[in-house]
Enzyme design. Structure first.
Site, PDB file in Angstrom:
ATOM      1  N   GLU A  37       1.243  -0.412  -5.062  1.00 43.23           N
ATOM      2  CA  GLU A  37       0.210   0.610  -5.215  1.00 43.23           C
ATOM      3  C   GLU A  37       0.927   1.955  -5.299  1.00 43.23           C
ATOM      4  OE1 GLU A  37      -3.570   2.999  -3.429  1.00 43.23           O
ATOM      5  OE2 GLU A  37      -1.874   2.491  -2.170  1.00 43.23           O
ATOM      6  N   ASP A  89       0.819  -1.199   0.000  1.00 40.56           N
ATOM      7  CA  ASP A  89       0.000   0.000   0.000  1.00 40.56           C
ATOM      8  C   ASP A  89       0.866   1.268   0.000  1.00 40.56           C
ATOM      9  OD1 ASP A  89      -2.855   0.980   0.758  1.00 40.56           O
ATOM     10  OD2 ASP A  89      -1.612   1.946   2.267  1.00 40.56           O
TER      11      ASP A  89
HETATM   12  C1  GLC Z   1      -4.302   3.145  -0.103  1.00 48.86           C
HETATM   13  C2  GLC Z   1      -5.584   2.369   0.078  1.00 48.86           C
HETATM   14  C3  GLC Z   1      -6.628   3.254   0.682  1.00 48.86           C
HETATM   15  C4  GLC Z   1      -6.115   3.790   2.004  1.00 48.86           C
HETATM   16  C5  GLC Z   1      -4.758   4.481   1.832  1.00 48.86           C
HETATM   17  C6  GLC Z   1      -4.107   4.756   3.144  1.00 48.86           C
HETATM   18  O1  GLC Z   1      -4.439   4.143  -1.039  1.00 48.86           O
HETATM   19  O2  GLC Z   1      -6.003   1.840  -1.144  1.00 48.86           O
HETATM   20  O3  GLC Z   1      -7.844   2.589   0.857  1.00 48.86           O
HETATM   21  O4  GLC Z   1      -7.035   4.706   2.531  1.00 48.86           O
HETATM   22  O5  GLC Z   1      -3.863   3.667   1.118  1.00 48.86           O
HETATM   23  O6  GLC Z   1      -3.679   3.565   3.739  1.00 48.86           O
END
Ligand code: GLC
Length: 542
Positions: free
Chosen positions: A244, A202
């Site tokens: 991500e 993430d």
């Molecule tokens: C990522 C996740 C999201 C979350 C953020 C902070 O973007 O997809 O849902 O709020 O990280 O952890």
């Protein structure tokens, strides 16, 4: 389960929100035993890797992306034994499991942060990023624009500001501290030893902060991520890391490194452009973004998607495009969130079966491994009255019984109410009906997945745009190891006549969808007609 080391290059991923999927013990929350019960459904759909959203202990200020104990499973979801059983049961069905790994931050309820704020001499003080002023790192943007006004928040106990890229309840970890890096590796080891197949990592662009930069994608961040990869390769070959990084393709490229960082990375910018192309009946923005997408190192793969658990992000578009997308797809301000749109796929696509099918055929025609967001395979709707992104995280609709068969708890005990209003209510949209109907969206997805998995050229074949002047048509070829796939999509509502020349193919093509497509075929030349929103996949083997 396949032992193929590059399994992720030609796979179909499915994102599950455990809380929303199936409640096995009638407490109103989906849980791990519930997910296990539904594995046969996912096997039938044909997906072969499940991305499990956070299930760790958390005060739930960001639906589990705020972790208070990385090694504990939140009690409503079950326990570590349940998780171990999930892995075994999934593997027995040929399905892999990856989980969210939230590296960038913890919850403010995490014992590390509690120790850090209470005692300046605690070894945990330096686990976080502190400052006496809010002036540092002022070039870093704010991500949760609708709720946060600064990346710094004052902590009364600590008498200092702490740094956070997301909610104030999610303090960022300090990756300049080697103890933080080691702690993260220890956490990963715990889950990898249990048998998971990898992590969706993430928010990775934000690990390190440096003055005078926007604090994203810094070389020091990449160095840390490479350490993680080295650790995985050494101890857990075949397991994967999925980044991500909501960034432009040239910046995501850096996350693949020299095949020594991430195995996979989400392709964020292609997603809004699929929606643009569909609404404008014009492929131009899609052509443009694919031209901006550099080749990636061998053994790596993009992850593509139309929707996920977050808002449909409009960060990787121009200001003009963003305004256009909001006007077109989020006319009601309640549909907007931060720089995005908090709606599900079916409502975005007007619940139009032809459009929903075309959108997914288009996604599955592009390079990368596609991800399906739970519920989109049956065309679930959203609830824009719920807070934050919760409107796209409502209970899975299994059947027409109470609570859509999601839970046998009293309706007021559910973590969120089931969608009941037409046309997305449980009476109309549910798994049971769709399994029984050969023409359902579910059965369309099943076929889409089946064809795609059988033809690896879709995931890794070279992509070439065929020479068609009409912008309302997508005509591409995908070539891999002597196999040529030709993809013809009509984005518009008009009938299109096509005259195409396909290079280097011999023999008649096979129509992968139903063998009924009528065309004149002669020596690499195709003359045919596409009706409104028609999609055709042809395969040449000679
Ligand atoms: C990522 C996740 C999201 C979350 C953020 C902070 O973007 O997809 O849902 O709020 O990280 O952890």
């Amino acid at each position: 389960m396949t032992t193929e080391p590059l399994w992720y290059q030609n796979a179909i991923f499915y994102e599950v929100n455990v809380r929303a999927f199936y409640d096995s013990n009638a407490d109103g929350h989906g849980d791990l035993p519930g997910l296990i019960e539904k594995l046969d459904y996912l096997k039938d759909l044909g997906v072969n890797c499940i991305w499990v959203m956070p299930i760790y202990d958390s005060p739930l200020r960001d639906d589990g992306y705020d972790i208070s104990d990385f090694l504990k499973i939140q009690a409503v979801f079950g326990n570590v034994q349940d998780f171990r059983r999930l892995i075994e049961e999934a593997h027995a069905r040929g399905i892999r499991i990856i989980t969210d790994m939230i590296m960038n931050h913890t919850s403010d309820q995490h014992p590390w942060f509690q120790a850090a704020r209470s005692d300046p001499n605690s070894p945990y003080r330096d686990f976080y990023v502190w400052s006496d002023t809010r002036e540092k790192y002022s070039d870093a943007r704010i991500i949760f624009l609708d709720t946060e006004e600064s990346n710094w928040s004052w902590d009364e106990k600590a008498q200092q500001y702490y740094w956070h890229r997301f909610y104030a309840s999610q303090p960022d970890l300090n990756y300049d501290n080697p103890a933080v890096r080691q702690a993260m590796l220890d956490i990963m080891k715990f889950w990898l030893d249990m048998g998971i197949d990898g992590f969706r990592a993430d928010a990775v662009p934000y690990l390190i902060e440096r003055e005078g930069t926007n604090c994203e994608n810094l070389p020091e961040t990449h160095a840390i991520l490479k350490e993680v990869r080295t650790f995985i390769d050494k101890n857990y070959p075949g397991r994967i890391l999925l980044a991500e990084a909501n960034q432009w393709p040239k910046d995501v490229l850096e996350y693949f490194g020299n095949s020594d960082e991430f195995h996979m990375g989400f392709h964020f910018p292609v997603m809004p452009r699929i929606f643009m192309a569909l609404r404008k009946a014009d492929r131009s923005s899609l052509v443009w973004i694919l031209e901006q997408t550099p080749p990636i190192p061998k053994n790596c793969q993009w992850c593509t998607f139309l929707r996920n658990h977050d808002e449909l992000t409009l960060e990787m578009v121009t200001e003009e495009e963003r305004q256009w997308m909001w006007q077109q797809y989020a006319p009601d301000p309640r549909m907007r969130l931060n720089l995005g749109i908090r709606r599900r796929q079916a409502p975005l696509l007007e619940n139009d079966p032809a459009l929903i099918r075309l959108a997914n055929v288009l996604l599955f025609s592009l390079p990368g491994t596609p991800i399906i967001y739970y519920g989109d395979e049956i065309g679930m709707g959203d609830n824009i009255w719920l807070f934050d992104r919760n409107g796209v995280r409502t209970p899975m609709q299994w059947d027409k019984t109470a609570n859509a068969g999601f839970s046998s708890a009293a309706p007021d005990k559910l973590y969120a109410s089931v969608i009941e209003q037409d046309p997305y209510g449980l009476q109309i949209v549910n798994v049971e009906d769709q399994l029984a109907d050969p023409n359902s969206l579910f059965n369309f997805f099943k076929r889409l997945i089946e064809i795609r998995k059988a033809n690896p050229a879709f995931s890794i074949g070279n992509l070439t745009w065929l020479d068609v002047t009409d912008p309302g048509v997508v005509a591409i070829s995908r070539v891999y190891e002597g196999q040529t796939l030709v993809i013809l999509l009509n984005l518009s509502l008009d009938t299109k006549n096509l005259h195409l020349q396909i290079p280097n193919v011999y023999g008649a093509p096979l129509d992968l969808w139903n063998n009924q497509f009528r065309m004149d075929w002669n020596d690499g030349k195709i003359d045919c007609q596409l009706t409104a929103r028609q999609y055709i996949w042809l395969k040449f083997t000679g």
